[in-house]
Design an enzyme around this catalytic site. Structure first.
Site, PDB file in Angstrom:
ATOM      1  N   ASP A 269       0.926  -1.494   0.193  1.00 58.09           N
ATOM      2  CA  ASP A 269       0.358  -0.130  -0.427  1.00 58.09           C
ATOM      3  C   ASP A 269       0.860   0.972   0.025  1.00 58.09           C
ATOM      4  OD1 ASP A 269      -2.839   1.433   0.090  1.00 58.09           O
ATOM      5  OD2 ASP A 269      -2.999   0.779   1.626  1.00 58.09           O
ATOM      6  N   LEU A 296      -3.898   6.948   9.067  1.00 61.10           N
ATOM      7  CA  LEU A 296      -2.758   6.549   7.853  1.00 61.10           C
ATOM      8  C   LEU A 296      -3.192   6.281   6.720  1.00 61.10           C
ATOM      9  CD1 LEU A 296      -2.241   3.409   9.936  1.00 61.10           C
ATOM     10  CD2 LEU A 296      -0.454   5.340  10.044  1.00 61.10           C
TER      11      LEU A 296
HETATM   12 ZN    ZN Z   1      -7.043   1.582   1.699  1.00 56.14          ZN
END
Ligand code: ZN
Length: 370
Positions: A269, A296
């Site tokens: 990610d 985040l």
């Molecule tokens: Zn995500």
């Protein structure tokens, strides 16, 4: 002309001395034991040889944000991914206005058509805009109910380009989009959702097969309301992905997941440096990008580091490697990579046997890094 590479092999399997024979960029034979020196033999010494890493979710690399990248930027990003052992990846586009996807997909299609140089583009991952009540850092005002007609048009315009769509069951109430995508061979990943356990299982019944970044951006686990987490860890049809940077998910939760589920995929990610911080986000804290409220915003993780982190928790190296190679290949139903086995592409990574640092990277049977 064949080349024989000798090393400690993790196919993935418990590491043992072995060799593999490459011909025309493809592994044609693999065996155990040692081979003598000779013409066409490359001895990698004590290196641990593993398949090239495959990342199902990466938004950007270095200064390159895939939503805005031009040709040279794509080349930079694909070269940077190779340096950390990632030989294939799904560039991931987060929630944006519906009319903004088409030009980006056209750019990705032309980069992909231009040829194989650097880490391979395994298809685009659309994360949004059909998300639910756990949006994380996605812009809430752009979230919308799933639109099967829009998706069908996109798949018709760019056949084979979109390989993963993350959506929330609560944004696809009648499961029409889930069914459409599954029928068209697109992986449906459940995520950014507060779906109940029953809703998640119903989505799996309709063809969903992945749960995006398990534990992050989803409802909590409760013993009587196990939710998406409970479904992800108990339904054998669902493969959860994990961001193993040791910040997004507590080590104990990572151990719990690896104990509960064999089929787990490591993802990064990762976001481009500056991409998430350009307008609203605060500077990185602990090396992890966040919004000003602490939410985040992706990671700075690389898959080689994720493997090291998981091994550091006591998970056997062959299991950690499997989570970064075989499992993502299986998720995408790729039979030409993800294992050191005859018929698979000769894409592999030589790791230091002790530190698991990347020593060299091979693509199509050629040493391209190290
Ligand atoms: Zn995500």
């Amino acid at each position: 002309m064949t080349t024989t590479v000798a090393a400690t092999l993790c196919r993935p399997s418990p590491p043992e001395a072995g060799w593999l024979v490459i011909d025309d960029g493809v592994v044609v034979d693999v065996g155990s034991g040692t081979v003598g020196a000779g013409a066409g033999v490359v001895d990698l010494g004590d290196a641990l040889l593993v398949p090239g890493f495959l990342d199902l979710q990466v938004n950007g690399v270095g200064d390159v944000d895939f939503a805005h990248a031009d040709g040279p930027a794509w080349q930079r990003a694909r070269a940077a991914l190779l340096h950390v052992g990632t030989t294939g990846f799904c560039p991931t586009l987060v929630t944006a206005p519906l009319d903004s996807y088409e030009p980006v997909l056209t750019r990705v299609a032309s980069v992909r058509a231009a040829g194989h140089d650097g880490a391979a583009i395994l298809g685009v991952h659309l994360e949004g805009p059909f998300l639910g009540a756990a949006p994380g850092a996605h812009p809430v005002d752009l979230l919308r109910p799933a639109d099967p007609a829009w998706l069908a048009r996109l798949l018709d315009t760019h056949p084979g380009l979109v390989t993963v769509v993350t959506l929330a069951p609560e944004a696809d109430r009648d499961l029409a989009a889930t069914r459409l995508l599954a029928r068209r061979g697109v992986v449906v990943a459940l995520g950014h959702s507060t779906a109940s356990y029953d809703d998640a299982v119903a989505a799996a019944d309709a063809g969903a097969s992945v749960v995006t970044h398990l534990f992050n951006a989803m409802g909590p686990f409760h013993q009587r309301e196990p939710g998406l987490i409970g479904a992800a860890l108990s339904d054998p049809r669902l493969t959860p992905t994990l961001i193993a940077d040791l910040v997004h998910v507590h080590p104990a939760a990572l151990r719990l997941a690896t104990a509960a589920k064999r089929s787990l995929a490591l993802v990064t990610d990762a976001v481009a440096v500056g991409a998430a911080t350009a307008d609203t986000a605060s500077p990185d804290r602990d090396g992890v990008p966040r919004l000003p409220d602490g939410t985040l915003v992706g990671s700075r993780l690389t898959l080689d580091r994720a493997v090291r982190n998981v091994v550091g928790l006591g998970v056997p190296v062959e299991r950690a490697v499997e989570m970064a190679t075989t499992v993502p290949a299986d998720v995408l139903e790729l039979t030409d990579r993800g294992r050191l086995a005859p018929g698979r592409r000769a894409d592999f990574v030589a790791l230091d046997p002790t530190t698991l640092a990347v020593r060299s990277v091979w693509l199509d049977g050629q040493r391209v890094v190290g």
